[in-house]
Design a protein around this motif. Structure first.
Motif, mmCIF file in Angstrom:
data_model
loop_
_atom_site.group_PDB
_atom_site.id
_atom_site.type_symbol
_atom_site.label_atom_id
_atom_site.label_comp_id
_atom_site.label_asym_id
_atom_site.label_seq_id
_atom_site.Cartn_x
_atom_site.Cartn_y
_atom_site.Cartn_z
ATOM 1 N N SER A 46 0.839 -1.394 0.028
ATOM 2 C CA SER A 46 0.215 -0.292 -0.094
ATOM 3 C C SER A 46 0.994 0.955 -0.178
ATOM 4 C CB SER A 46 -0.369 0.121 1.442
ATOM 5 O OG SER A 46 -0.051 -0.081 2.099
ATOM 6 N N SER A 47 0.472 2.530 -0.093
ATOM 7 C CA SER A 47 0.674 3.895 0.096
ATOM 8 C C SER A 47 2.090 3.841 1.839
ATOM 9 C CB SER A 47 0.328 4.747 0.014
ATOM 10 O OG SER A 47 -0.632 4.918 0.537
ATOM 11 N N ASP A 48 1.050 3.507 2.392
ATOM 12 C CA ASP A 48 1.547 3.867 3.585
ATOM 13 C C ASP A 48 2.546 2.335 3.964
ATOM 14 O OD1 ASP A 48 -0.886 5.397 4.444
ATOM 15 O OD2 ASP A 48 -1.656 4.264 5.046
#
Length: 332
Positions: A224-226
């Protein structure tokens, strides 16, 4: 991502060495078949394909002959891989300093610079490796002189590929050290860089295609982007796919490079004055298809080689051994 970490040359040397040793050991026989198929001229039928080449090599020269020239690769692949991967990281880092991100053009530029740096090691490494790998083909063609028997009777003059250079036993015994000494004694250091132009024409486009493609494929594996971590198997698959595509794309340049760097030739095998002369003669005598000789072999060599290299690189084996970072199966 890896390009944001400080560049540690010792760690990159370890990563390059581990990746190179593992990769070369796994795929070197296929690379030998590639070299022999690329040097085989149209009309020669010593080897039909990769499998036929490997079988005949084992039967006539023994199993370990498939690793002829591997010592040169194992010795020089460590600095070569270290330079290639570290240079790409360095230039990506420099090009992303101001904007904080890399455009596709900047990624290609970083790959181009990395390709230019690596030829310092690649050219002499492949120069010596090719002499070792092709020695068995020379010896085999001294033993077998094919002829075409016409239906009307008699024999055409022909597909003879006998050699008038040196005895087969000597061809088979020549070592990389002996070849190096002879070249240095007779022609100087520049002899080891024969085919430098063709190597640049192959390695720069390869790096321009490979590194940006790998970066984008690798990014697709982020959770994910996180959480930007990527599983090691995704790094492997990304390296394999990017390497395969880049290898096939530059295969014509690899054929030219192999022909130029082969020192010993048969009586009916032409010499080349340079890249342009080589391209013209191959086109005139063998046709466009000759530029794809050994393309499948090269793809089978490069794909796992760079897959393994990227796994070792992103897992951070060198950094772990030197205590710079904890070992894990995810990229930082």
């Amino acid at each position: 991502m890896a390009q944001q970490q400080p560049i540690s040359l010792p760690a990159k040397l370890i990563n390059g060495g581990v990746a190179g040793i593992v990769g070369v050991t796994c795929v070197f026989p296929i690379d030998l078949a590639k070299t022999r198929l690329q040097n085989q001229r149209s009309g020669q039928h010593l080897y039909k394909n990769m499998l036929d080449c490997l079988i005949k090599t084992v039967k006539s020269e023994g199993y370990f002959s498939m690793y002829r020239g591997a010592a040169v690769n194992l010795t020089l692949v460590t600095p070569e891989k270290a330079i290639k991967l570290a240079a790409n990281d360095f230039f990506r880092h420099q090009l992303s300093k101001n904007s904080g991100r890399l455009t596709v053009f900047k990624e290609m530029l970083a790959g181009c610079c990395a390709g230019m740096c690596q030829v310092i090691i690649t050219t002499p490494m492949e120069m010596l490796k090719i002499q070792m790998q092709d020695a068995g083909r020379l010896a085999a063609q001294q033993r077998v002189i094919p002829c075409v028997v016409l239906k009307m009777g008699g024999t055409s003059a022909v597909l003879s590929r006998s050699y008038n250079t040196i005895p087969a036993s000597q061809v088979m015994r020549a070592s990389a050290t002996e070849i190096t000494r002879e070249l240095l004694r007779t022609q100087g250091v520049t002899a080891l860089y024969r085919g430098l132009g063709a190597t640049l024409l192959r390695d720069i486009p390869f790096s321009v295609v490979y590194f940006p493609l790998f970066a984008h494929l690798h990014r697709l594996g982020q959770r994910s982007s996180d959480d930007p971590s990527v599983p090691f198997h995704w790094s492997f698959m990304s390296g394999c796919l990017a390497g395969c595509i880049a290898a096939i794309a530059v295969s014509p340049c690899d054929v030219v490079k192999t022909r130029l760097q082969s020192l010993r030739k048969g009586v009916n095998e032409e010499n080349y004055k340079g890249v342009v002369d080589c391209v013209r003669k191959i086109l005139r005598k063998e046709g466009p298809r000759a530029f794809l000789k050994g393309a499948s072999c090269r793809a089978l060599v490069i794909a796992p080689l760079f897959g393994i290299a990227q796994v070792v690189y992103f897992v951070g084996v060198g950094e772990y051994l030197l205590g710079y970072a904890p070992y894990n199966l995810y990229s930082p």
